[in-house]
Design an enzyme around this catalytic site. Sequence first.
Site, PDB file in Angstrom:
ATOM      1  N   HIS A 105       0.803  -1.231   0.000  1.00  0.00           N
ATOM      2  CA  HIS A 105       0.000   0.000   0.000  1.00  0.00           C
ATOM      3  C   HIS A 105       0.835   1.281   0.000  1.00  0.00           C
ATOM      4  O   HIS A 105       0.542   2.248   0.710  1.00  0.00           O
ATOM      5  CB  HIS A 105      -0.948   0.008   1.194  1.00  0.00           C
ATOM      6  CG  HIS A 105      -2.094  -0.951   1.079  1.00  0.00           C
ATOM      7  ND1 HIS A 105      -2.577  -1.400  -0.124  1.00  0.00           N
ATOM      8  CD2 HIS A 105      -2.871  -1.534   2.043  1.00  0.00           C
ATOM      9  CE1 HIS A 105      -3.593  -2.229   0.090  1.00  0.00           C
ATOM     10  NE2 HIS A 105      -3.792  -2.327   1.385  1.00  0.00           N
ATOM     11  N   HIS A 179      -9.562   2.743   0.654  1.00  0.00           N
ATOM     12  CA  HIS A 179      -9.549   1.590   1.554  1.00  0.00           C
ATOM     13  C   HIS A 179     -10.608   1.725   2.661  1.00  0.00           C
ATOM     14  O   HIS A 179     -10.379   1.334   3.806  1.00  0.00           O
ATOM     15  CB  HIS A 179      -8.158   1.429   2.166  1.00  0.00           C
ATOM     16  CG  HIS A 179      -7.801   0.029   2.536  1.00  0.00           C
ATOM     17  ND1 HIS A 179      -8.187  -0.557   3.731  1.00  0.00           N
ATOM     18  CD2 HIS A 179      -7.090  -0.917   1.874  1.00  0.00           C
ATOM     19  CE1 HIS A 179      -7.713  -1.786   3.791  1.00  0.00           C
ATOM     20  NE2 HIS A 179      -7.041  -2.033   2.678  1.00  0.00           N
ATOM     21  N   GLU A 313     -11.822  -2.703  -2.941  1.00  0.00           N
ATOM     22  CA  GLU A 313     -10.732  -1.866  -3.421  1.00  0.00           C
ATOM     23  C   GLU A 313     -10.616  -1.966  -4.947  1.00  0.00           C
ATOM     24  O   GLU A 313      -9.972  -2.873  -5.475  1.00  0.00           O
ATOM     25  CB  GLU A 313      -9.429  -2.284  -2.752  1.00  0.00           C
ATOM     26  CG  GLU A 313      -9.478  -2.262  -1.233  1.00  0.00           C
ATOM     27  CD  GLU A 313      -8.369  -3.075  -0.606  1.00  0.00           C
ATOM     28  OE1 GLU A 313      -7.181  -2.820  -0.928  1.00  0.00           O
ATOM     29  OE2 GLU A 313      -8.671  -3.985   0.197  1.00  0.00           O
TER      30      GLU A 313
END
Length: 350
Positions: A105, A179, A313
């Site tokens: 991420h 997210h 996502e």
Amino acid sequence: MKLVQERRTEINGHPIIAFTLANDHGMEITCLNYGCMITSILVPDKNGNYENVVLAFDEFSSYLTNRPYLGTVIGRVAGRIKNSCFELNRKKYKLYENENKNHLHGGKKGFHHVIWQAAGFSKKEEVGVRFLHRSVDGEEGYPGNVDVQVTYTLNNQNELIISYHAISDQDTPLTLTNHTYFNLSGNAQRDILQHELKIKSDRFLPLDHEFIPTGEIKDVAGTPFDLRQGKTLKEVINSTDPQICFVGHGYDHPFVLNAHYEEEIVLFDPKSGRTLVVETDEPGVVVYTGNHLPNGEKMNGVLSRKYLGICLETQALPDAVHHPHFPSCILRAGEVYSSTTKYAFRVSYE
């Protein structure tokens, strides 16, 4: 339409601003200039009760670590990159390792710990916030200076539209996502196991034991990943399929989407009557059922636990830098990255 700005706190002298967007029907969205975090989405249930359908920490201090990435924009690259490295234009790049030897991420700070420049806007039929950030050359190990714009727009159809735009002065990997953890029960009063999920997807990506795609693209038929007719999440987590079990009994998997802007992802909570319809131009969606949400953190007035929320996502396929047969996630110098995902909230009164 209404827009309210409120100073919440500050970090190293930089103000943290909360933007609350409200439409003419009572739907409200609150987001922060810190990580573009969505902290509240208030929508009605079938009895007309407006409740928060996303997970949020009770205390702002929890966002300073934010292990679950609650509500944030993820970048430069959403998901995991194996061994925290990639090769581009015959040059090797080493990224920050923040999950064992892998890059997750966007790295240590990524986009989720950035204080973004932010400005609200209001029109007759929509209200929103534009967030701006320059990710400098070498940040987290990535090449190129990248100028990023993320826009949250709320309209009178009870739709949240997230638009992403970026441009780089060098070739670089880039795929952004949001997210947010959804829980349509409202105020996290129940877990998500009775939610029903339907996805227009014929194929998914199996993962290795570090939760990174193996490179195989597998047919969903005959597997717990066949959501074309819908399944309750409880049915999924009770599966004995090895792919479901080793990620913590649930999903943490990418699905390849068959359709775009055709109600391709639908999440429904029968008890509240709330439905979330997600539409996107991205090639895939990573579904994460909160299998590793921490225990005991204060969220929405309750203590966090497994399965308290689900992430949807929308993004390029994870670890695409190592799999040439996946759609490319490389943003070429001078080209414009553009992506849009729409979250439509509806109510069933049956």
